[in-house]
Motif scaffolding. Structure first.
Motif, short mmCIF file in Angstrom:
data_model
loop_
_atom_site.label_atom_id
_atom_site.label_comp_id
_atom_site.label_asym_id
_atom_site.label_seq_id
_atom_site.Cartn_x
_atom_site.Cartn_y
_atom_site.Cartn_z
N ILE A 24 22.89 32.39 46.14
CA ILE A 24 23.35 33.68 46.65
C ILE A 24 24.52 33.49 47.62
N LEU A 25 24.50 32.42 48.41
CA LEU A 25 25.65 32.17 49.29
C LEU A 25 26.92 31.93 48.46
N ALA A 26 26.75 31.23 47.33
CA ALA A 26 27.91 30.99 46.46
C ALA A 26 28.38 32.31 45.81
N VAL A 27 27.43 33.16 45.44
CA VAL A 27 27.79 34.46 44.84
C VAL A 27 28.59 35.29 45.85
N ILE A 28 28.11 35.33 47.09
CA ILE A 28 28.79 36.16 48.11
C ILE A 28 30.18 35.58 48.42
N ALA A 29 30.26 34.23 48.48
CA ALA A 29 31.57 33.62 48.73
C ALA A 29 32.53 33.97 47.59
N ARG A 30 31.97 34.10 46.38
CA ARG A 30 32.80 34.39 45.20
C ARG A 30 33.25 35.85 45.17
N ILE A 31 32.32 36.81 45.35
CA ILE A 31 32.72 38.23 45.20
C ILE A 31 33.07 38.89 46.53
N GLY A 32 32.74 38.23 47.63
CA GLY A 32 33.09 38.77 48.94
C GLY A 32 32.03 39.70 49.49
N THR A 33 32.11 39.96 50.80
CA THR A 33 31.09 40.78 51.45
C THR A 33 31.20 42.26 51.05
N GLY A 34 32.32 42.63 50.41
CA GLY A 34 32.44 44.01 49.94
C GLY A 34 32.42 44.08 48.42
N GLY A 35 32.25 42.93 47.76
CA GLY A 35 32.37 42.87 46.30
C GLY A 35 31.34 43.68 45.56
N GLY A 36 30.20 43.92 46.20
CA GLY A 36 29.13 44.64 45.53
C GLY A 36 29.07 46.12 45.90
N GLN A 37 30.04 46.57 46.68
CA GLN A 37 30.03 47.95 47.19
C GLN A 37 29.87 48.98 46.06
N ASN A 67 30.82 35.76 58.72
CA ASN A 67 30.19 36.68 57.78
C ASN A 67 29.65 35.85 56.62
N PRO A 68 28.67 36.38 55.90
CA PRO A 68 27.99 35.56 54.88
C PRO A 68 28.90 35.15 53.72
N GLY A 69 30.07 35.76 53.62
CA GLY A 69 31.01 35.37 52.57
C GLY A 69 31.83 34.14 52.95
N GLN A 70 31.78 33.77 54.23
CA GLN A 70 32.55 32.61 54.69
C GLN A 70 31.70 31.36 54.57
N GLY A 71 31.49 30.94 53.30
CA GLY A 71 30.67 29.78 53.03
C GLY A 71 31.39 28.78 52.15
N VAL A 72 30.96 27.52 52.23
CA VAL A 72 31.52 26.44 51.40
C VAL A 72 30.39 25.50 51.00
N PRO A 73 30.63 24.67 49.98
CA PRO A 73 29.64 23.63 49.70
C PRO A 73 29.48 22.72 50.92
N LEU A 74 28.26 22.23 51.11
CA LEU A 74 27.98 21.32 52.22
C LEU A 74 28.92 20.11 52.20
N SER A 75 29.36 19.73 51.01
CA SER A 75 30.22 18.55 50.86
C SER A 75 31.68 18.84 51.22
N ALA A 76 31.98 20.11 51.52
CA ALA A 76 33.38 20.48 51.78
C ALA A 76 33.70 20.36 53.28
N VAL A 77 34.91 20.78 53.62
CA VAL A 77 35.33 20.74 55.02
C VAL A 77 35.53 22.16 55.54
N VAL A 78 35.61 22.28 56.85
CA VAL A 78 35.90 23.57 57.48
C VAL A 78 37.28 24.02 57.00
#
Lengths: 196, 470
Positions: B184-197, B293-304
């Protein structure tokens, strides 16, 4: 909700524009658990100023608020409407209202009468010259009257109908009572209840 | 043409339909808690209206309640007043309530499913945005405001404008170590926090079908974080197995009738969605948030990330602001981010399965020095179940705190808060500024990552842990 057909009372002139809902009632009052008693939070920041219109004895008991343009902007809090009603206001007259505030007012039964700014200015002068001036807000004829002044006001036709009938959202839904009962009778037997 | 699952549930609940007016929908289950209900009850009292169906209404105390000393009076006066008001209102209007101290008390979205009250095809509402959780059962479930709470209490219906439908299809099975939370974190990062509006999301595909009910609830729970009204998963044997035998589940011939109906609750093959998103499960890995915000996510293996990565000026400013609040430097590996507090709990990840996986990781390990870990079961029954399995001893043995049930540090309305600047790895649903306490910094993670992070003292996954030495 009580029906609103016509109202006559004294008025308070609020010579300010862009009164936002944080000014109408600050956020600290949002923690309360009651639906009433918000009058002490109304215009909280201004209530310590003896010059503020609601602090003047002349305007005690006013039930119509005549406000500057863009009244009710900002946060959508329903408490802003409740505070005005709890204080005793039945109607607010202004030349421009914020949309959400106006919608919330219609739902709660506070009449927002939209007039032109010239009418607001005339009302201000009349009320300030004689604070006992009676202002009538008549929803049936959609007019504001005071002394010799009679001016039309604008109100959403659906809101007008609801206020005249005294119907809130729930009242309107309850007009479909028989539909609800019919639906309930057709719900499946396996649908759960919360009783044990 | 066929219809979608969401449309089927909607159509089955239309009480009244008229041109130019919203549909009047019947509500099968109304869940109530102490924060968003007091004015609704007060207004009912004012108008002299009863609660139409107290037998379809259930209250529980969760948002404000303490998770320690639960047998003592609530210290915070605002919280105490809200809880007391709920008890009085429920008594006056005849609404069943599970109060602090009851075996069935807990987070409203954990309690409903646990009691078997949440069932496929139902409409479920609550004055809480995470009501979307119940969509995991193929129910249409969404959060409402206080005026709507009053409306449902009085009429058991709501006038509603139609929504659009969006399919989120997860192709292939989730790789090992990847959970519903990561998905779900990946879905939100993909469509954004407003993507499901304006949409109801339907989660589909192999990656969803294989999820347990707990996983599906985690998935649907965070639909609101993508801006959606609701999230749903079509019911199947996994759903029926979960519901069967619970307190409020149908039994005997009614059970058979219910299951026969529930099996019809799926999107027709020829139905179309207003929007579709496809996620390749094989590309997923443990996911964490870095921002506010919950859309600001990355894989654990990534960087800030860096503001320079932004697609536009608005996003650049948003990244800059989030990095400043979070105290993070672009380019820092997420695994290097040191954590002060780990919170395991909430309506997102406070169920028994979540506690089990975390305990499995912590068994024989120790929470790192200078890290505090709070384990807050989603309900009193989850707590008891965990204790019967010895999970409390695992958590306590590892140096974690074992608490009573409630919303707790997810939103810091009770005393469980972060202090300014304190950084958490949290299994909850919102990393907003100040959400877990003023100035607190939140990284949203899965229970697996939470447990591993507690041991490591910095963000990490179970695969980063040295082999147990117990």
């Amino acid at each position: 909700m009580d029906a609103f057909v016509t109202h006559t009372g004294t008025a308070a002139p609020l010579r300010r524009s862009n009164v936002d809902t944080d000014q109408i009632i600050p956020a600290e009052y949002l923690k309360r658990i009651t639906r009433h008693g918000f009058e002490d939070g109304l215009f909280k920041a201004w209530r310590n100023d003896p010059e503020f219109v609601l602090n003047q004895a002349d305007y005690a008991g006013a039930s119509v608020l005549v406000a500057g343009p863009d009244f009710g902007t900002g946060s959508s809090r329903e408490h802003a409407v409740w505070a005005l009603q709890d204080y005793g206001f039945m109607a607010v007259i202004s030349s421009r209202f914020a949309d959400i505030f106006r919608g919330n007012s219609g739902k709660a039964g506070l009449l927002t009468a939209l007039v032109d700014q010239e009418t607001v200015e005339q009302l201000w002068l009349m009320i300030e010259a004689d604070p006992t001036t009676l202002v009538t807000v008549d929803l049936e004829s959609q007019t504001v009257a005071a002394g010799d002044l009679v001016a039309p006001f604008d109100v959403d036709p659906y809101v007008r109908w609801r206020l005249l009938q005294g119907l809130d959202d729930i009242g309107i839904t309850l007009q479909s009572e028989s539909d609800i009962s019919t639906f309930e009778a057709s719900r499946p037997a396996f649908a759960p209840t919360t009783l044990t | 043409m066929g219809t979608t699952l969401a449309e089927k549930v909607w159509e089955a609940h239309v009480v009244r339909r008229a041109d130019g007016e919203p549909d009047l929908l019947y509500i099968d289950l109304h869940l109530v808690h102490e924060v968003t209900s007091p004015q609704a009850f007060d207004a009912l009292r004012d108008a002299g209206r009863p609660v139409r169906r107290p037998d379809l209404t259930l209250a529980t105390e969760d948002h404000n309640v303490p998770t320690v000393d639960v047998d003592k009076p609530i210290a915070d006066p605002v919280s105490a007043a809200q809880v007391e008001a709920l008890r009085l209102n429920c008594a006056e209007f005849g609404v069943p309530i599970y109060s602090l101290g009851s075996i069935d008390q807990g987070i409203v979205h954990v309690v409903g499913p646990q009691l078997g009250l949440t069932q496929p095809g139902m409409t479920v509402v609550c004055g809480d945005s995470h009501t979307s959780t119940h969509g995991a059962f193929g129910a249409l479930a969404f959060g409402i405001g206080t005026s709507e709470v009053e409306h449902v209490l009085a009429t058991q219906t709501l006038p509603l404008k139609p929504f659009k439908t969006m399919a989120i299809t997860v192709d292939g099975p989730l790789p090992a170590g990847v959970t519903a939370k990561d998905l779900i974190l990946a879905v939100i990062a993909r469509i954004g926090t407003g993507g499901g509006q304006g949409y109801v999301l339907e989660y589909r595909g192999e990656g969803v079908r294989n999820l347990s009910m707990e996983g599906r609830m985690t998935l649907c729970n965070m639909s609101i974080e993508a801006g959606a009204r609701a999230g749903m998963v079509a019911p199947d044997d996994i759903t029926f197995d979960y519901v069967e035998g619970r307190t409020h589940a149908p039994h005997g011939a009614e059970w058979d009738a219910a299951v026969a109906y529930w099996r019809t609750l799926r999107t027709d093959d020829d139905a179309t969605f207003d929007a579709e998103v496809v996620i390749k499960a094989s590309e997923l890995s443990p996911f964490v948030t870095w921002g506010t915000n919950p859309g600001q996510g990355v894989p654990l293996s990534a960087v800030v990330p860096s503001p320079d990565d932004a697609a536009d000026e608005v996003e650049r400013v948003s990244i800059e602001r989030a990095l400043e609040y979070m105290g993070l430097t672009p380019g820092t590996p997420m695994r290097d981010v040191a954590i002060d507090t780990v919170f395991l709990g909430s309506c997102t990840n406070g169920r028994i399965e979540d506690l089990r996986v975390a305990a499995d990781i912590l068994r024989g390990q120790q929470v790192a020095e200078n890290v505090r870990m709070l384990v807050v079961p989603g309900s009193a029954r989850v707590r008891l179940q965990a204790e019967s399995e010895g999970l409390d001893r695992v958590f306590l043995g590892a140096g974690a705190e074992w608490r009573g049930a409630g919303c707790s540090m997810c939103l810091g309305m009770n005393p469980d808060k972060l202090t300014p600047g304190e950084r958490s790895a949290s299994t909850s649903n919102r990393n907003f500024e100040g959400r877990q306490g003023p100035g607190g910094r939140t990284h949203l993670v899965s229970p697996q990552v939470a447990a591993a992070t507690a041991v490591l003292g910095h963000l990490g996954s179970p695969s980063d842990l040295p082999t147990n030495v117990s």
